[in-house]
Scaffold this motif. Structure first.
Motif, PDB file in Angstrom:
ATOM      1  N   LEU A   1       0.823  -1.210   0.000  1.00 30.39           N
ATOM      2  CA  LEU A   1       0.000   0.000   0.000  1.00 30.39           C
ATOM      3  C   LEU A   1       0.858   1.261   0.000  1.00 30.39           C
ATOM      4  N   ILE A   2       1.862   1.300   0.863  1.00 30.33           N
ATOM      5  CA  ILE A   2       2.713   2.495   0.921  1.00 30.33           C
ATOM      6  C   ILE A   2       3.515   2.659  -0.363  1.00 30.33           C
ATOM      7  N   THR A   3       3.993   1.538  -0.925  1.00 34.91           N
ATOM      8  CA  THR A   3       4.743   1.613  -2.184  1.00 34.91           C
ATOM      9  C   THR A   3       3.878   2.183  -3.300  1.00 34.91           C
ATOM     10  N   LEU A   4       2.661   1.678  -3.427  1.00 36.78           N
ATOM     11  CA  LEU A   4       1.754   2.194  -4.461  1.00 36.78           C
ATOM     12  C   LEU A   4       1.434   3.664  -4.226  1.00 36.78           C
ATOM     13  N   LEU A   5       1.274   4.033  -2.960  1.00 35.29           N
ATOM     14  CA  LEU A   5       0.953   5.423  -2.647  1.00 35.29           C
ATOM     15  C   LEU A   5       2.106   6.351  -3.035  1.00 35.29           C
ATOM     16  N   LEU A   6       3.320   5.983  -2.662  1.00 33.98           N
ATOM     17  CA  LEU A   6       4.471   6.818  -2.997  1.00 33.98           C
ATOM     18  C   LEU A   6       4.697   6.874  -4.505  1.00 33.98           C
ATOM     19  N   ALA A   7       4.484   5.747  -5.167  1.00 31.56           N
ATOM     20  CA  ALA A   7       4.662   5.730  -6.620  1.00 31.56           C
ATOM     21  C   ALA A   7       3.646   6.639  -7.303  1.00 31.56           C
ATOM     22  N   ALA A   8       2.405   6.626  -6.792  1.00 34.21           N
ATOM     23  CA  ALA A   8       1.372   7.465  -7.394  1.00 34.21           C
ATOM     24  C   ALA A   8       1.635   8.945  -7.148  1.00 34.21           C
ATOM     25  N   VAL A   9       2.183   9.271  -5.957  1.00 39.69           N
ATOM     26  CA  VAL A   9       2.404  10.678  -5.609  1.00 39.69           C
ATOM     27  C   VAL A   9       3.597  11.253  -6.360  1.00 39.69           C
ATOM     28  N   SER A  10       4.723  10.521  -6.321  1.00 40.22           N
ATOM     29  CA  SER A  10       5.957  11.073  -6.890  1.00 40.22           C
ATOM     30  C   SER A  10       6.186  10.670  -8.340  1.00 40.22           C
ATOM     31  N   GLY A  11       5.535   9.605  -8.783  1.00 45.15           N
ATOM     32  CA  GLY A  11       5.828   9.081 -10.119  1.00 45.15           C
ATOM     33  C   GLY A  11       5.530  10.062 -11.237  1.00 45.15           C
ATOM     34  N   TYR A  12       4.400  10.790 -11.131  1.00 49.69           N
ATOM     35  CA  TYR A  12       4.019  11.677 -12.235  1.00 49.69           C
ATOM     36  C   TYR A  12       5.012  12.817 -12.404  1.00 49.69           C
ATOM     37  N   LYS A  13       5.422  13.437 -11.282  1.00 51.23           N
ATOM     38  CA  LYS A  13       6.365  14.550 -11.363  1.00 51.23           C
ATOM     39  C   LYS A  13       7.725  14.086 -11.893  1.00 51.23           C
ATOM     40  N   ILE A  14       8.178  12.926 -11.440  1.00 53.38           N
ATOM     41  CA  ILE A  14       9.465  12.405 -11.930  1.00 53.38           C
ATOM     42  C   ILE A  14       9.353  12.046 -13.402  1.00 53.38           C
ATOM     43  N   TRP A  15       8.230  11.487 -13.805  1.00 52.37           N
ATOM     44  CA  TRP A  15       8.026  11.159 -15.222  1.00 52.37           C
ATOM     45  C   TRP A  15       8.057  12.414 -16.079  1.00 52.37           C
ATOM     46  N   GLN A  16       7.476  13.503 -15.542  1.00 48.27           N
ATOM     47  CA  GLN A  16       7.495  14.760 -16.286  1.00 48.27           C
ATOM     48  C   GLN A  16       8.918  15.259 -16.505  1.00 48.27           C
ATOM     49  N   VAL A  17       9.729  15.225 -15.436  1.00 47.80           N
ATOM     50  CA  VAL A  17      11.079  15.750 -15.562  1.00 47.80           C
ATOM     51  C   VAL A  17      11.964  14.805 -16.385  1.00 47.80           C
ATOM     52  N   MET A  18      11.641  13.507 -16.401  1.00 52.37           N
ATOM     53  CA  MET A  18      12.384  12.566 -17.241  1.00 52.37           C
ATOM     54  C   MET A  18      12.172  12.864 -18.725  1.00 52.37           C
ATOM     55  N   ARG A  19      10.989  13.376 -19.083  1.00 52.34           N
ATOM     56  CA  ARG A  19      10.672  13.684 -20.481  1.00 52.34           C
ATOM     57  C   ARG A  19      11.038  15.120 -20.855  1.00 52.34           C
ATOM     58  N   LEU A  20      11.803  15.773 -20.002  1.00 51.23           N
ATOM     59  CA  LEU A  20      12.136  17.186 -20.207  1.00 51.23           C
ATOM     60  C   LEU A  20      12.981  17.370 -21.472  1.00 51.23           C
ATOM     61  N   ASN A  21      12.712  18.430 -22.211  1.00 50.13           N
ATOM     62  CA  ASN A  21      13.491  18.776 -23.412  1.00 50.13           C
ATOM     63  C   ASN A  21      14.586  19.757 -23.001  1.00 50.13           C
ATOM     64  N   PRO A  22      15.863  19.347 -23.033  1.00 49.41           N
ATOM     65  CA  PRO A  22      16.948  20.243 -22.596  1.00 49.41           C
ATOM     66  C   PRO A  22      16.984  21.549 -23.371  1.00 49.41           C
ATOM     67  N   ALA A  23      16.644  21.499 -24.637  1.00 51.42           N
ATOM     68  CA  ALA A  23      16.687  22.716 -25.453  1.00 51.42           C
ATOM     69  C   ALA A  23      15.706  23.762 -24.935  1.00 51.42           C
ATOM     70  N   GLU A  24      14.507  23.316 -24.525  1.00 49.31           N
ATOM     71  CA  GLU A  24      13.514  24.255 -23.996  1.00 49.31           C
ATOM     72  C   GLU A  24      13.984  24.882 -22.690  1.00 49.31           C
ATOM     73  N   VAL A  25      14.676  24.084 -21.857  1.00 48.02           N
ATOM     74  CA  VAL A  25      15.165  24.609 -20.582  1.00 48.02           C
ATOM     75  C   VAL A  25      16.232  25.660 -20.808  1.00 48.02           C
ATOM     76  N   ILE A  26      17.201  25.349 -21.712  1.00 50.96           N
ATOM     77  CA  ILE A  26      18.278  26.303 -21.990  1.00 50.96           C
ATOM     78  C   ILE A  26      17.720  27.563 -22.644  1.00 50.96           C
ATOM     79  N   LYS A  27      16.756  27.364 -23.526  1.00 50.03           N
ATOM     80  CA  LYS A  27      16.168  28.494 -24.241  1.00 50.03           C
ATOM     81  C   LYS A  27      15.441  29.444 -23.298  1.00 50.03           C
ATOM     82  N   ASN A  28      14.692  28.872 -22.345  1.00 54.12           N
ATOM     83  CA  ASN A  28      13.921  29.691 -21.409  1.00 54.12           C
ATOM     84  C   ASN A  28      14.739  30.128 -20.202  1.00 54.12           C
ATOM     85  N   ASN A  29      16.026  29.671 -20.129  1.00 52.73           N
ATOM     86  CA  ASN A  29      16.919  30.033 -19.023  1.00 52.73           C
ATOM     87  C   ASN A  29      16.299  29.678 -17.669  1.00 52.73           C
ATOM     88  N   GLU A  30      15.758  28.448 -17.566  1.00 50.14           N
ATOM     89  CA  GLU A  30      15.112  28.017 -16.324  1.00 50.14           C
ATOM     90  C   GLU A  30      16.155  27.576 -15.307  1.00 50.14           C
TER      91      GLU A  30
END
Length: 756
Positions: free
Chosen positions: A727-756
């Protein structure tokens, strides 16, 4: 300057508005839990910590080193005379409250029936309990009665009840109302009517006998003197054992401390979530801090900036807690037990204000932490140090996760114990069939007088399949015990039930034997387990129970909901023509709730509105299940709250992590980092926290479980640790998984371009 700080704080809060709302919500929930628990404990303490608490003593009658019996009214008077030479002028005596039925007679002679909680007392009992009694100036006469203030308002409204009268049950003798007493304090069983001790002076009713020692008499002297007495009674010699009320204070304080600790953990979790977010966002603004300091801002100015944010966020959480308190009170108003201490909402608000001031002080002190780090180091060192891992934040998340795991694991263990203890009984009816059984208790004289007419109409209803009854007061699992003398000279006990002989057919219990008349004397049915014991001892068709011989009319499998226990040899069932509860089975096409309403309307043709008609379903008929169900509901609420706090905390942290390290992720991806590397970059610290807190939580749950319920196998089962892990594993995966998945798919060019 303060106005400037507040404007900057508002802009900062708006920038992270979703995280701010999350932190404020978590803190508000913690404030509510702690405030309400504090108020309940304070109310319960009022019921115990009466004036002269240390000098209050309880007296017990002891024979063979065991507390054996209660005192009669005459014995209370005799005891009072014996204690008078020691300076003890009065003895408080009261019976335990129990249910009864009275008829109140108003000034116009109209009689209105009520079900009440009543007790037998002497007049000094009110003074001992520090109660004011309006109208009572003397000792209670045999036919005097004192009403509680709440029952007096219920029965007489604004009319003064003193001088009016009431009748007790079917008795023709009326009792004169001589006083109105204050209601009992929260946390104790309420009493509606106080009858005189002298009404039944020779009946052993008074198990609660108390005295207050005079100031010149210490407890040890009193105890040594009293324990030397030999109390001669018609059933032997007794000694009197005194016990200080304060001696049992430690257990009560321990239970209250545990309850307050649980509430404090919820508040701590909410506070951690709040402080963690404030400090983490402040460290994420290191460039802004350095720039402000380079432009001349001092530490006081920077602290004022952070303190403004703390003040605004905590004030938002405080007002949110007031709003949620109104919502919670409205939702729980009709769902809590009748004897649950519902406290004035105004007093809860006052406690919330005190908690708000306390946590505000803590928050302002915690805001000094980043200022101290900035003061002790150079600007360059400060910039470098803030890039390190958030050690404080990680420790706080670990504490929150540990609290949540402990609550969730405890709930899982309690549910397993529930299945092991409660549902291990013999239940030949399926749960669907049980949900179609309506229970009609005979709880009043009016119901007893008119039950025949009610049942005649019930049996004519086409949806009614079967009707039976048992002669018990409440729960169908509320069995009594009867002794069975064994052939070897020892004594065992059997579970006892009585009622209609068609009880077995109604509950689908296999029975071999004959059906006898309900009023057949000296006939009994025995369970199969008990029959096996009788066969070993030379069964001859009869059995001796309670020193009376009975003819065995049949053998059945087991009583409904009977749990096989080693302490008992089985169960017996006595045919009886007397009924305390009727059970009505309706067909599967009938709406049970609608049938309950129709049955209530039918009963109201014969039963006055002032008398309750407790129509309920069979699954709700077990008081033990109800008590465990309340405990489950309370623990479930704690689990939901603690999990909500830790979910919001981790979500807030992972959001800030991913937002603040986007440029680092872009550079790593440019240098060839794979998605799995990015995943472990953010998830590694949470995996460490999870592993450590899981082991600690499981150890604590196991230790507490062994201490409280070590005799049950559920505590030692491997199932609850596995379920908790999943239960705790599924809960942590559901909470943190989406944000980590988003940053894993990050486009480096967009970050450098926007100076983030």
């Amino acid at each position: 300057m303060i106005w400037h700080y507040l404007k900057v704080a508002v802009r900062q809060m708006w920038k992270y508005k979703s995280h701010q709302v999350i932190s404020a919500l978590c803190l508000a929930v913690g404030i509510i839990c702690f405030s309400y628990m504090w108020m309940i404990i304070a109310a319960v303490n009022q019921a115990y910590e009466l004036p002269d608490y240390e000098r209050r003593v309880t007296l017990y009658m002891v024979k063979d080193n065991q507390v054996t019996r209660s005192l009669t009214g005459n014995e209370v008077l005799r005891l009072q005379e014996d204690l008078l030479p020691m300076g003890v002028k009065n003895v408080s005596a009261s019976s335990y409250p129990y249910d009864g039925e009275v008829e109140v007679i108003d000034s116009e002679g109209r009689m209105t029936p009520y079900l009440v909680s009543l007790a037998y007392v002497n007049a000094y009992n009110f003074a001992y309990l520090d109660k004011t009694v309006q109208g009572l100036t003397r000792e209670l006469e045999p036919y005097d009665v004192v009403l509680s203030a709440s029952f007096a308002r219920k029965a007489f409204g604004r009319e003064n009840p003193i001088g009016q009268s009431l009748r007790f049950g079917d008795e023709a003798t009326s009792f004169k109302i001589v006083g109105v007493a204050d209601d009992v304090r929260p946390g104790t069983k309420p009493v509606d009517c106080y009858f005189s001790m002298s009404l039944n002076p020779d009946v052993r009713l008074f198990s609660q006998v108390h005295v207050i020692l005079p100031e010149n008499l210490d407890y040890e002297t009193f105890r040594q003197h009293v324990e030397q007495w030999v109390w001669q009674s018609d059933d032997g010699q007794y000694t009197i054992l005194p016990g200080r009320i304060s001696d049992g204070n430690m257990d009560r304080k321990l239970a209250q401390g545990l309850a307050l600790l649980i509430a404090s953990l919820i508040l701590l979790s909410g506070m951690i979530n709040f402080l963690k977010f404030v400090i983490q966002t402040f460290f994420n603004r290191q460039r802004e801090l350095v720039l402000r300091k380079c432009m001349g801002s001092g530490l006081k100015g920077l602290y004022g900036l952070l303190a403004s944010e703390v003040f605004l966020m905590m004030t938002l959480a405080f007002f949110l807690s007031l709003f949620l308190t109104e919502v919670v009170f409205a939702l729980l108003k009709d769902r809590l037990p009748a004897d649950f201490p519902i406290l004035p909402i105004g007093e809860v608000y006052l406690i919330q204000c005190g908690v708000y001031v306390g946590i505000l002080v803590v928050g302002l002190l915690a805001a000094c932490f980043p200022m101290m780090r900035l003061k002790r180091s150079t600007l360059y060192a400060f910039l470098q140090s803030t890039r390190r891992k958030h050690t404080f934040r990680n420790w706080m998340i670990a504490v929150q996760l540990f609290i949540s795991m402990f609550f969730l694991g405890g709930l899982i263990v309690i549910n397993m114990l529930w299945d092991e203890i409660i549902f291990d009984g013999y239940l030949p009816l399926s749960r669907a069939e049980q949900s179609r059984v309506v229970v009609l208790p005979v709880n009043s004289r009016y119901m007893e007088r008119n039950i025949g007419a009610v049942l005649d109409e019930v049996r004519r209803m086409p949806e009614v399949e079967r009707v039976t009854y048992t002669n018990i007061s409440s729960s169908i699992a509320d069995f009594s015990l009867i002794d069975y003398p064994r052939r070897d000279g020892g004594k065992s006990f059997a579970v006892m039930q009585n009622g209609s002989p068609d009880y077995f057919a109604f509950f689908n219990i296999p029975m071999e034997g004959k059906l006898v008349s309900p009023d057949a004397g000296h006939q009994v049915y025995v369970s199969r387990r008990f029959k096996q014991l009788l066969d070993k001892e030379g069964y001859d068709g009869t059995v001796c129970l309670g020193d009376v011989d009975y003819q065995v009319a049949g053998v059945y499998e087991a009583l409904f909901a009977e749990v096989e226990q080693k302490n008992y040899v089985g169960s017996v069932f006595f045919p009886s023509a007397t009924a305390k509860s009727y059970y009505i089975l309706v067909d599967e096409h009938t709406s049970v709730r609608e049938f309950q309403e129709r049955l209530l309307q039918l009963c109201r043709k014969f039963i006055p509105e002032t008398l309750p008609v407790d129509i309920h379903l069979l699954p709700d008929d077990d008081e033990t299940k109800a008590a465990i169900g309340m405990m489950q509901m309370a623990l479930t609420a704690l689990v939901v709250v603690s999990l909500l706090l830790v979910v919001l905390s981790i979500y807030s942290s992972i959001s800030l992590d991913t937002q603040g390290r986007r440029k680092e992720v872009a550079i790593r991806k440019i240098n060839g980092a794979r998605p799995v590397n990015i995943f472990f970059l953010f998830a590694k610290v949470y995996l460490y926290i999870f592993a450590v807190t899981y082991v600690l939580a499981c150890c604590l749950i196991y230790i507490v479980g062994i201490h409280i319920a070590g005799q049950f196998g559920s505590v030692r089962s491997w199932q609850w640790p596995v379920l908790l892990f999943v239960l705790i594993t599924l809960l942590l995966a559901a909470v943190s998984g989406y944000k980590i998945w988003q940053v894993m798919r990050l486009n480096p060019a967009e970050v450098i371009k926007n100076n983030e």
